[in-house]
Design a protein around this motif. Structure first.
Motif, short mmCIF file in Angstrom:
data_model
loop_
_atom_site.label_atom_id
_atom_site.label_comp_id
_atom_site.label_asym_id
_atom_site.label_seq_id
_atom_site.Cartn_x
_atom_site.Cartn_y
_atom_site.Cartn_z
N MET A 64 6.61 0.04 -14.23
CA MET A 64 7.13 -0.80 -13.11
C MET A 64 6.05 -1.01 -12.09
N LEU A 65 6.12 -2.07 -11.42
CA LEU A 65 5.33 -2.59 -10.44
C LEU A 65 5.19 -1.49 -9.21
N LYS A 66 4.16 -1.20 -8.73
CA LYS A 66 4.25 -0.23 -7.48
C LYS A 66 3.44 -1.00 -6.47
N LEU A 67 4.31 -1.22 -5.25
CA LEU A 67 3.48 -1.86 -3.94
C LEU A 67 3.40 -1.02 -2.96
N ARG A 125 -10.34 -2.42 1.39
CA ARG A 125 -10.05 -2.71 2.93
C ARG A 125 -9.32 -1.76 3.31
N LEU A 126 -8.74 -0.66 2.71
CA LEU A 126 -7.99 0.53 3.22
C LEU A 126 -6.69 -0.28 3.82
N GLU A 127 -5.87 -1.27 3.51
CA GLU A 127 -4.97 -1.80 4.24
C GLU A 127 -3.89 -2.22 3.08
N VAL A 128 -2.44 -2.61 3.81
CA VAL A 128 -1.53 -3.04 2.87
C VAL A 128 -1.25 -4.34 3.11
N PRO A 129 -0.54 -4.88 2.06
CA PRO A 129 -0.17 -4.53 0.96
C PRO A 129 -1.23 -4.65 -0.27
N ALA A 130 -0.99 -3.71 -1.43
CA ALA A 130 -1.69 -3.70 -2.42
C ALA A 130 -0.61 -3.59 -3.45
N LEU A 131 -0.84 -4.28 -4.67
CA LEU A 131 0.24 -4.35 -5.70
C LEU A 131 -0.70 -3.97 -7.04
N VAL A 132 0.21 -3.01 -7.84
CA VAL A 132 -0.25 -2.30 -8.96
C VAL A 132 0.46 -2.61 -10.17
N ASP A 133 0.07 -3.47 -11.22
CA ASP A 133 0.86 -4.13 -12.22
C ASP A 133 -0.04 -3.43 -13.47
N ASP A 134 0.46 -2.38 -14.19
CA ASP A 134 -0.27 -1.88 -15.38
C ASP A 134 -1.51 -1.50 -15.23
N ASP A 135 -1.67 -0.75 -13.95
CA ASP A 135 -3.10 -0.35 -13.76
C ASP A 135 -4.28 -1.28 -13.17
N PHE A 136 -3.61 -2.62 -13.09
CA PHE A 136 -4.48 -3.85 -12.39
C PHE A 136 -3.98 -3.74 -11.03
N ASN A 188 13.74 -11.10 -8.51
CA ASN A 188 14.33 -10.03 -9.22
C ASN A 188 13.39 -9.28 -9.93
N VAL A 189 12.27 -9.04 -9.35
CA VAL A 189 11.27 -8.49 -10.04
C VAL A 189 11.28 -6.83 -9.42
N ALA A 190 11.69 -5.81 -10.53
CA ALA A 190 11.72 -4.37 -9.66
C ALA A 190 10.31 -3.94 -9.68
N PHE A 191 10.32 -3.14 -8.41
CA PHE A 191 9.29 -2.66 -7.87
C PHE A 191 9.52 -1.44 -7.23
N GLU A 192 8.55 -0.31 -7.16
CA GLU A 192 8.50 0.87 -6.18
C GLU A 192 7.37 0.67 -5.23
N VAL A 193 7.91 1.59 -4.19
CA VAL A 193 7.21 1.42 -2.78
C VAL A 193 6.43 2.64 -2.80
N GLU A 194 5.47 2.72 -2.18
CA GLU A 194 4.76 3.99 -1.54
C GLU A 194 3.68 3.42 -0.28
N VAL A 195 3.93 4.55 0.83
CA VAL A 195 3.16 4.23 2.00
C VAL A 195 1.75 5.06 1.74
N PRO A 196 0.71 4.56 1.47
CA PRO A 196 -0.56 5.15 1.23
C PRO A 196 -1.03 5.82 2.32
N ASP A 197 -1.94 6.85 2.14
CA ASP A 197 -2.53 7.72 3.16
C ASP A 197 -3.82 6.87 3.32
N ALA A 198 -3.89 5.94 4.31
CA ALA A 198 -5.08 4.88 4.37
C ALA A 198 -5.06 4.64 5.77
#
Length: 259
Positions: A1-4, A48-59, A24-34
Motif C-alpha cells: 500500500m502507498l504510504k503518505l 528537505r525534511l518536509e511533508v508531503p512525501a509519498l512512498v510507492d513500493d520503496d520508491f 480511489n487509491v488506497a493509502f496509509e498515512v504517517e506523521v514523520p519525526d521531521a
C-alpha cells in the motif's frame, strides 16, 4: 500500500490526499519525526525534511506537485488534469500562485496567531497586510474562475484541489470569501465532495493541539521551515524582526544541507 508522510494541517498534503481520494487509491498515512529539523530516518525519504512525501513500493517521491504528476500518470482514471495543453498549463499556473504566494499569507497568519511569534502593534501590522493580500488573491481567483463552476472548467479537478486548501486556510484565520461571490459559490460546491470532507475532517482532529504550539516552539521541539516564499512574505510584510529573533532562538530553519 502507498504510504503518505503528512501533517493534516499542510495544504500541500491536503491537495495530494484529495487527489488520491478522488482516484480511489488506497493509502496509509504517517506523521514523520521531521519538524525539528534534526536529522532523522525521514531524511532518506525527503531530504528537505518536509511533508508531503509519498512512498510507492520503496520508491520515494517528494514535492506535492511532483507527487500529483506521479499519481496522475500512474492512475490516469479518473483524470484530474484538463484535456487540452492550454487548460493544463492554466491550472498548473493557478497551482503555482497558490503554492508560492497564497500559502505564505496563511502561513504568516499562523506564525502570528497560533505560534505567537509577535504580539501587539507588530502583530496587527502583519495581520493587516495578510488581510489585504488575501483580498487581492480572492479577486485574482474570481477572475481565474470566471463563469465556470470549477477552476478545471465543467468538473472538479487539479485546479480545484490546488486552490481549495489555501482558501480553507483563509477561513481558518477568519478571512472567508465574501458571500454572494463566485468564489463563495465554488467553495460551497467543493465542500460537498467526499474527498474534501475526509481531508478536512482529518485536519480538524488536530485542531485541539493548537494551544500548545508556542510552548513547542520555545522548547525547540518544532522549528518552522522558512523556505523562499515564506521568508519573502515575512520580510516584505514588515516581519524582519520576527525572522532575526527566530534565527537567534533556532526556532526557524531552512532546507537541510544535502550530503
Amino acid at each position: 500500500m502507498l504510504k503518505l508522510f503528512e501533517h493534516p494541517f499542510s495544504p500541500y498534503v491536503q491537495k495530494v490526499k484529495i487527489a488520491l481520494y478522488e482516484k480511489n487509491v488506497a493509502f496509509e498515512v504517517e506523521v514523520p519525526d521531521a519538524f525539528s529539523g534534526a536529522p532523522t530516518q525521514f531524511g532518506k525519504t525527503n531530504p528537505r525534511l518536509e511533508v508531503p512525501a509519498l512512498v510507492d513500493d520503496d520508491f520515494a517521491i517528494f514535492d506535492s506537485t511532483i507527487i500529483l504528476d506521479y499519481v496522475e500518470e500512474k492512475w490516469p482514471a479518473p483524470a484530474i488534469l484538463p484535456t487540452t495543453p492550454r487548460e493544463r498549463a492554466r491550472v498548473r499556473m493557478v497551482e503555482d500562485v497558490c503554492d508560492t504566494y497564497y500559502e505564505a499569507i496563511n502561513w504568516g497568519l499562523m506564525e502570528v496567531r497560533a505560534w505567537k511569534r509577535v504580539t501587539g502593534d507588530a502583530a496587527k501590522q502583519l495581520e493587516t497586510k495578510a488581510s489585504a493580500q488575501t483580498a487581492g488573491v480572492f479577486a485574482w481567483l474570481e477572475r481565474e474562475l470566471g463563469a465556470a463552476n470549477y477552476f478545471n472548467g465543467a468538473s472538479f479537478g487539479y485546479g480545484d484541489l490546488s486552490v481549495y486548501p489555501h482558501v480553507r486556510g483563509s477561513i481558518v484565520w477568519g478571512i472567508p470569501p465574501k458571500a454572494g461571490t463566485r468564489l463563495a459559490a465554488w467553495l460551497t460546491r467543493v465542500d460537498e465532495r467526499p474527498s474534501v470532507r475526509k481531508t478536512i475532517e482529518a485536519a480538524q482532529q488536530f485542531a485541539g493541539s493548537m494551544d500548545i504550539l508556542p510552548q513547542m516552539l520555545e522548547s525547540g521541539a518544532f522549528a518552522r521551515q522558512y523556505r523562499d516564499h515564506r521568508l519573502e512574505w515575512m520580510l516584505r510584510s514588515g516581519g524582519i524582526d520576527v525572522v532575526l529573533e527566530g534565527l537567534k532562538k533556532k526556532t526557524i530553519r531552512f532546507s537541510s544541507e544535502i550530503s
